[in-house]
Design a protein around this motif. Structure first.
Motif, PDB file in Angstrom:
ATOM      1  N   GLY A  96     -29.024   9.770   2.562  1.00 48.39           N
ATOM      2  CA  GLY A  96     -29.477   9.032   1.387  1.00 48.39           C
ATOM      3  C   GLY A  96     -28.939   9.589   0.086  1.00 48.39           C
ATOM      4  N   SER A  97     -28.934  10.928  -0.044  1.00 46.63           N
ATOM      5  CA  SER A  97     -28.498  11.548  -1.297  1.00 46.63           C
ATOM      6  C   SER A  97     -27.041  11.961  -1.249  1.00 46.63           C
ATOM      7  CB  SER A  97     -29.343  12.788  -1.579  1.00 46.63           C
ATOM      8  OG  SER A  97     -30.688  12.529  -1.341  1.00 46.63           O
ATOM      9  N   SER A  98     -26.350  11.596  -0.184  1.00 49.75           N
ATOM     10  CA  SER A  98     -24.975  12.043  -0.017  1.00 49.75           C
ATOM     11  C   SER A  98     -24.025  11.324  -0.958  1.00 49.75           C
ATOM     12  CB  SER A  98     -24.536  11.801   1.420  1.00 49.75           C
ATOM     13  OG  SER A  98     -23.219  12.221   1.608  1.00 49.75           O
ATOM     14  N   ARG A  99     -22.949  12.026  -1.342  1.00 49.37           N
ATOM     15  CA  ARG A  99     -21.897  11.395  -2.148  1.00 49.37           C
ATOM     16  C   ARG A  99     -21.220  10.326  -1.313  1.00 49.37           C
ATOM     17  NH1 ARG A  99     -18.772  16.714  -4.401  1.00 49.37           N
ATOM     18  NH2 ARG A  99     -20.205  17.239  -6.067  1.00 49.37           N
ATOM     19  N   ASN A 100     -21.127  10.614  -0.019  1.00 49.29           N
ATOM     20  CA  ASN A 100     -20.526   9.677   0.912  1.00 49.29           C
ATOM     21  C   ASN A 100     -21.601   9.323   1.936  1.00 49.29           C
ATOM     22  OD1 ASN A 100     -19.182   8.377   2.934  1.00 49.29           O
ATOM     23  ND2 ASN A 100     -17.416   9.727   2.901  1.00 49.29           N
ATOM     24  N   THR A 101     -22.186   8.125   1.813  1.00 46.25           N
ATOM     25  CA  THR A 101     -23.379   7.830   2.605  1.00 46.25           C
ATOM     26  C   THR A 101     -23.096   7.699   4.101  1.00 46.25           C
ATOM     27  OG1 THR A 101     -23.118   5.545   1.981  1.00 46.25           O
ATOM     28  CG2 THR A 101     -24.792   6.805   0.782  1.00 46.25           C
ATOM     29  N   ALA A 102     -21.866   7.374   4.470  1.00 44.26           N
ATOM     30  CA  ALA A 102     -21.578   7.289   5.902  1.00 44.26           C
ATOM     31  C   ALA A 102     -20.998   8.609   6.386  1.00 44.26           C
ATOM     32  CB  ALA A 102     -20.609   6.139   6.167  1.00 44.26           C
ATOM     33  N   SER A 103     -21.812   9.669   6.337  1.00 43.70           N
ATOM     34  CA  SER A 103     -21.266  10.986   6.669  1.00 43.70           C
ATOM     35  C   SER A 103     -22.116  11.728   7.696  1.00 43.70           C
ATOM     36  CB  SER A 103     -21.125  11.826   5.403  1.00 43.70           C
ATOM     37  OG  SER A 103     -22.389  11.978   4.798  1.00 43.70           O
ATOM     38  N   LYS A 104     -22.890  10.966   8.478  1.00 43.17           N
ATOM     39  CA  LYS A 104     -23.787  11.604   9.437  1.00 43.17           C
ATOM     40  C   LYS A 104     -23.005  12.490  10.406  1.00 43.17           C
ATOM     41  CE  LYS A 104     -27.634  10.484  12.522  1.00 43.17           C
ATOM     42  NZ  LYS A 104     -27.267   9.945  13.831  1.00 43.17           N
ATOM     43  N   LYS A 105     -21.869  11.990  10.872  1.00 41.07           N
ATOM     44  CA  LYS A 105     -21.055  12.729  11.837  1.00 41.07           C
ATOM     45  C   LYS A 105     -20.591  14.068  11.232  1.00 41.07           C
ATOM     46  CE  LYS A 105     -16.913  11.934  14.063  1.00 41.07           C
ATOM     47  NZ  LYS A 105     -15.791  11.375  13.350  1.00 41.07           N
ATOM     48  N   GLU A 106     -20.107  14.009   9.997  1.00 42.19           N
ATOM     49  CA  GLU A 106     -19.622  15.217   9.323  1.00 42.19           C
ATOM     50  C   GLU A 106     -20.778  16.174   9.030  1.00 42.19           C
ATOM     51  OE1 GLU A 106     -18.818  12.146   8.533  1.00 42.19           O
ATOM     52  OE2 GLU A 106     -16.635  12.019   8.635  1.00 42.19           O
ATOM     53  N   GLN A 107     -21.922  15.608   8.619  1.00 40.44           N
ATOM     54  CA  GLN A 107     -23.091  16.448   8.327  1.00 40.44           C
ATOM     55  C   GLN A 107     -23.540  17.200   9.579  1.00 40.44           C
ATOM     56  OE1 GLN A 107     -26.268  14.494   6.234  1.00 40.44           O
ATOM     57  NE2 GLN A 107     -24.902  13.609   4.725  1.00 40.44           N
ATOM     58  N   GLU A 108     -23.528  16.510  10.707  1.00 37.96           N
ATOM     59  CA  GLU A 108     -23.938  17.160  11.958  1.00 37.96           C
ATOM     60  C   GLU A 108     -22.938  18.238  12.360  1.00 37.96           C
ATOM     61  OE1 GLU A 108     -25.152  14.630  15.151  1.00 37.96           O
ATOM     62  OE2 GLU A 108     -26.713  13.661  13.947  1.00 37.96           O
ATOM     63  N   ALA A 109     -21.640  17.965  12.166  1.00 38.18           N
ATOM     64  CA  ALA A 109     -20.611  18.952  12.527  1.00 38.18           C
ATOM     65  C   ALA A 109     -20.791  20.223  11.695  1.00 38.18           C
ATOM     66  CB  ALA A 109     -19.228  18.354  12.315  1.00 38.18           C
ATOM     67  N   LEU A 110     -21.056  20.051  10.406  1.00 34.50           N
ATOM     68  CA  LEU A 110     -21.268  21.209   9.517  1.00 34.50           C
ATOM     69  C   LEU A 110     -22.546  21.952   9.912  1.00 34.50           C
ATOM     70  CD1 LEU A 110     -20.505  22.833   6.938  1.00 34.50           C
ATOM     71  CD2 LEU A 110     -21.819  21.155   5.621  1.00 34.50           C
TER      72      LEU A 110
END
Ligand SMILES: [Zn+2]
Length: 265
Positions: A96-110
């Motif tokens: 929700g607060s991400s600069r890039n809202t379609a980043s679930k995959k990247e967020q999980e990888a990090l």
């Protein structure tokens, strides 16, 4: 002794150098064991320097999920910093607060880079799960052997609190907003705080007010204890004791946290 498990000393929340120095001085004078949260690598490096200015400030290494996209080709570098860190935060999942809202995959990888090291070294993880990703956060914590996971200012459905605690994870509450607490925030806390198991509740300030509303940590914490005590129908002293007991359990016999353990015992 006060313990604040989640505080931002850096930008974008604390930009005024004078206020930062005032905060560091207040923490030292009042002996407030403080876990300073990092939002990214450059913030972490600054926090390490500030932590040298007070024996009560402990640096936590984290990269906010909002910035995950920027780190995809540098995950090895993140892993190297993880090995040297004494604890982790602020990390997690938040589209929700991400600069890039379609980043679930990247967020999980990090997030998984932190999970791997935390599992191996049994480390504290200060987690920011927002925007409906609380359940996924819990799943990921449980897919590793994480024994010191914190749901920082948990804001998901109240009914999930029992499950979080049953799985051995902590929940922190507190904010400088509690100093002049609104009716809405009181109502929000009333639905959540009483559900937190006494063995898993810890306190935090998170963000200090800026400019004229600024109050140092030593003035904010008593108010947080009062608000949580009211929500949990107990006393401020009891909340403070709970916080100390739960934090000491998390510190355990971790050699990297020896200085913190010595201050608290
Ligand atoms: Zn935070």
């Amino acid at each position: 002794m006060y313990i604040d498990t989640h505080l931002h000393l850096d930008e974008p929340w604390l930009t005024d150098e004078k206020l930062r120095q005032k905060t560091i001085q207040d923490i030292t004078e009042n002996k407030i064991v403080t876990w300073a949260q990092a939002c990214d690598l450059s913030g972490y490096q600054k926090i390490i320097e500030w932590s040298k200015m007070s024996e009560y400030i402990f640096p936590s290494f984290g990269i906010l999920p909002w910035y995950a996209n920027e780190w995809m080709d540098k995950l090895d570098e993140v892993a190297r910093y993880c090995e040297d860190a004494i604890m982790f935060g602020e990390i997690g999942l938040d589209e929700g607060s991400s600069r890039n809202t379609a980043s679930k995959k990247e967020q999980e990888a990090l997030f998984e880079v932190f999970l791997e090291v935390a599992e191996k070294n049994n480390m504290i993880m200060n987690c920011h799960f927002r925007g409906g990703l609380e359940e996924r956060g819990l799943e990921l914590l449980n897919s590793y052997e994480i024994k010191k996971g914190i749901f920082h200012h948990y804001s998901g459905p109240p009914k999930m609190i029992e499950k979080i605690n049953d799985n051995g994870h902590y929940i922190s509450y507190g904010s400088s907003k509690y100093v002049n607490i609104s009716k809405a925030l009181k109502g929000y806390l009333a639905k959540r705080v009483p559900k937190v198991n006494d063995d898993f509740l810890i306190i935090e300030i998170d963000v200090l007010h800026r400019e004229e509303d600024y109050k140092p940590p030593s003035a904010v914490i008593p108010k947080i204890l009062e608000v949580l005590a009211e929500a949990k129908k107990t006393t401020s002293e009891e909340i403070e004791t709970m916080n100390q007991r739960n934090v000491l359990r998390m510190i355990g016999d971790d050699p990297k946290l020896k200085e913190m353990r010595d201050l608290l015992s």
